[in-house]
Scaffold this motif. Structure first.
Motif, PDB file in Angstrom:
ATOM      1  N   MET A 273       0.925  -0.874   0.146  1.00 17.85           N
ATOM      2  CA  MET A 273      -0.550   0.270  -0.367  1.00 17.85           C
ATOM      3  C   MET A 273       0.998   1.558  -0.051  1.00 17.85           C
ATOM      4  O   MET A 273       2.082   1.638   0.797  1.00 17.85           O
ATOM      5  N   GLY A 274       0.855   2.407  -1.211  1.00 19.50           N
ATOM      6  CA  GLY A 274       2.001   2.893  -0.924  1.00 19.50           C
ATOM      7  C   GLY A 274       0.940   4.503  -0.793  1.00 19.50           C
ATOM      8  O   GLY A 274      -0.150   4.558  -0.262  1.00 19.50           O
ATOM      9  N   ILE A 275       1.362   5.446  -0.303  1.00 18.97           N
ATOM     10  CA  ILE A 275       0.960   6.434   1.260  1.00 18.97           C
ATOM     11  C   ILE A 275       0.692   7.873   0.454  1.00 18.97           C
ATOM     12  O   ILE A 275       1.607   8.438  -0.445  1.00 18.97           O
ATOM     13  N   LEU A 276      -0.480   8.042  -0.322  1.00 15.82           N
ATOM     14  CA  LEU A 276      -0.828   9.106  -1.020  1.00 15.82           C
ATOM     15  C   LEU A 276      -0.914  10.597  -0.128  1.00 15.82           C
ATOM     16  O   LEU A 276      -2.422  10.680   0.315  1.00 15.82           O
ATOM     17  N   ASN A 277      -0.106  11.401   0.716  1.00 12.03           N
ATOM     18  CA  ASN A 277      -0.965  12.810   1.272  1.00 12.03           C
ATOM     19  C   ASN A 277      -1.242  13.861   0.316  1.00 12.03           C
ATOM     20  O   ASN A 277       0.120  14.059   0.053  1.00 12.03           O
ATOM     21  N   VAL A 278      -2.360  13.793   0.616  1.00 12.13           N
ATOM     22  CA  VAL A 278      -2.845  15.804  -0.058  1.00 12.13           C
ATOM     23  C   VAL A 278      -2.841  16.485   0.758  1.00 12.13           C
ATOM     24  O   VAL A 278      -4.202  16.663   1.181  1.00 12.13           O
ATOM     25  N   THR A 279      -2.424  16.273   1.541  1.00 11.71           N
ATOM     26  CA  THR A 279      -2.385  17.278   2.988  1.00 11.71           C
ATOM     27  C   THR A 279      -0.761  18.708   2.319  1.00 11.71           C
ATOM     28  O   THR A 279       0.408  17.925   2.794  1.00 11.71           O
ATOM     29  N   PRO A 280      -1.163  19.756   3.938  1.00 10.36           N
ATOM     30  CA  PRO A 280       0.350  20.161   3.775  1.00 10.36           C
ATOM     31  C   PRO A 280       1.244  20.301   5.313  1.00 10.36           C
ATOM     32  O   PRO A 280       2.106  20.814   5.289  1.00 10.36           O
ATOM     33  N   ASP A 281       1.090  19.125   6.154  1.00 12.85           N
ATOM     34  CA  ASP A 281       1.510  19.318   7.348  1.00 12.85           C
ATOM     35  C   ASP A 281       1.495  17.562   7.854  1.00 12.85           C
ATOM     36  O   ASP A 281       2.314  17.296   8.883  1.00 12.85           O
ATOM     37  N   SER A 282       1.686  16.735   6.090  1.00 17.95           N
ATOM     38  CA  SER A 282       2.433  15.441   6.989  1.00 17.95           C
ATOM     39  C   SER A 282       3.400  15.270   7.310  1.00 17.95           C
ATOM     40  O   SER A 282       3.819  15.730   6.765  1.00 17.95           O
ATOM     41  N   PHE A 283       3.527  13.881   8.651  1.00 18.60           N
ATOM     42  CA  PHE A 283       4.983  14.141   8.797  1.00 18.60           C
ATOM     43  C   PHE A 283       6.136  14.138   8.109  1.00 18.60           C
ATOM     44  O   PHE A 283       7.040  14.497   8.636  1.00 18.60           O
ATOM     45  N   SER A 284       5.966  13.186   6.811  1.00 20.02           N
ATOM     46  CA  SER A 284       7.029  12.877   6.194  1.00 20.02           C
ATOM     47  C   SER A 284       7.414  13.434   4.837  1.00 20.02           C
ATOM     48  O   SER A 284       8.288  14.117   4.281  1.00 20.02           O
ATOM     49  N   ASP A 285       5.752  13.856   4.146  1.00 23.34           N
ATOM     50  CA  ASP A 285       6.374  14.385   2.638  1.00 23.34           C
ATOM     51  C   ASP A 285       4.940  15.987   2.835  1.00 23.34           C
ATOM     52  O   ASP A 285       4.035  15.578   1.478  1.00 23.34           O
ATOM     53  N   GLY A 286       4.273  16.386   3.381  1.00 23.60           N
ATOM     54  CA  GLY A 286       3.635  17.299   3.790  1.00 23.60           C
ATOM     55  C   GLY A 286       3.837  18.327   2.484  1.00 23.60           C
ATOM     56  O   GLY A 286       4.841  18.818   2.572  1.00 23.60           O
ATOM     57  N   GLY A 287       3.121  18.291   1.755  1.00 20.81           N
ATOM     58  CA  GLY A 287       3.244  19.525   0.770  1.00 20.81           C
ATOM     59  C   GLY A 287       3.457  19.314  -0.377  1.00 20.81           C
ATOM     60  O   GLY A 287       3.127  20.240  -1.432  1.00 20.81           O
ATOM     61  N   ARG A 288       3.974  18.355  -0.794  1.00 18.11           N
ATOM     62  CA  ARG A 288       4.615  17.980  -1.403  1.00 18.11           C
ATOM     63  C   ARG A 288       3.699  17.196  -2.970  1.00 18.11           C
ATOM     64  O   ARG A 288       3.729  17.498  -4.402  1.00 18.11           O
ATOM     65  N   TYR A 289       2.668  17.154  -2.470  1.00 12.39           N
ATOM     66  CA  TYR A 289       1.210  16.030  -3.540  1.00 12.39           C
ATOM     67  C   TYR A 289      -0.339  16.726  -2.775  1.00 12.39           C
ATOM     68  O   TYR A 289      -1.363  16.349  -3.136  1.00 12.39           O
TER      69      TYR A 289
END
Length: 271
Positions: A1-17
């Motif tokens: 399962m691949g993580i796709l965070n469409v958030t500005p503030d996730s702990f690892s990749d916030g804001g990238r997507y």
């Protein structure tokens, strides 16, 4: 399962997507890298994260799900809000991944009349407070299993078939110590509800990717430095019965699991 965070503030990749086009390109990269499920989330659940208004979460996730609905692999929505569950399923999601274990009012109603998959996670407290104060377990593995058994019972009593349900011990969610998390990993199979005679075991999802439990062992202070540790944790989880590993680093994890699977195949051939 691949993580796709469409958030500005996730702990690892916030804001990238958070931009739709960036999210779609990342999903396409994950598919090319061999992902089996894409898990889309519009609200960060890192410790201390603020809640996101409903309309904002919907605006983040629904257009992405609609755009990816024909991508050829299952889509998961990472949410605890019943309204988001309904909208995501209508947009094309196949699985609801709920950190609250479908305890929020309306959550069971949102999924009971559908055929989607469900992932039930254990969490003490809530993201804003779950790592604060005294967190104690008599037996962390037994306590997590008892919670998941109770939630599975609630789902099945709501008319949800057992074969739609997977479970997640919730690494880092109200597990305040290194010992809590590694006890769960060491005894991962024991965290799942025990199936009745003749029933298949519940699939276990393990999500440890880039988390602080890995930094506590390796000394790597930032999430981006924990790729190797994340891959090792995923292989350990697979060895201990995980059916799904939830990761940021798809290509690296897929390669590692292919090697692990080849070793297991060779063992079976030589026995």
């Amino acid at each position: 399962m691949g993580i796709l965070n469409v958030t500005p503030d996730s702990f690892s990749d916030g804001g990238r997507y958070i931009a739709r086009d960036n999210a779609l390109r990342q999903a396409e990269r994950m598919v090319a890298d061999g992902v089996d499920i894409v898990d889309i989330g519009g609200e960060s659940t890192r410790p201390g994260a603020p809640t996101v208004p409903l309309e904002q979460e919907l605006a983040r996730v629904v257009p992405v799900i609609e755009a990816l609905a024909g991508i050829g692999i299952p889509l998961s929505i990472d949410t605890y809000k019943p309204e988001v569950m309904r909208a995501a399923l209508a947009a094309g999601a196949d699985l609801v991944n709920d950190i609250w274990g479908f305890r929020r009012a309306g959550a069971l109603d949102a999924v009971s009349g559908t055929d989607c998959g469900l992932c039930v996670m254990h969490m003490l407290g809530e993201p804003q407070t779950m790592q604060r104060g005294e967190i104690d377990y008599e037996d962390v593995v037994g306590d997590v299993r008892a919670f998941l058994e109770a939630r599975v019972d609630a789902l099945t009593q709501a008319g949800i078939a057992r074969n739609r349900i997977s479970v997640d011990p919730g690494f880092g969610f109200g597990k305040a110590t290194r010992e809590h998390n590694y006890a769960l990993l060491a005894r991962l199979r024991d965290t799942a509800p025990r199936p009745a005679a003749g029933e298949a075991p519940f699939p276990i999802l393990a999500g440890m990717s880039r988390k602080s439990m890995l930094g506590a062992v390796t000394g790597r202070s930032t999430p981006a430095e924990r790729v190797a540790a994340s891959v090792a944790a995923a292989v350990c989880a697979a060895e201990r019965g995980a059916a799904i590993v939830r990761v940021h680093d798809v290509a690296e994890t897929v390669d590692a699991l292919k090697v692990w699977a080849a070793v297991r195949e060779a063992e079976n051939v030589t026995r």
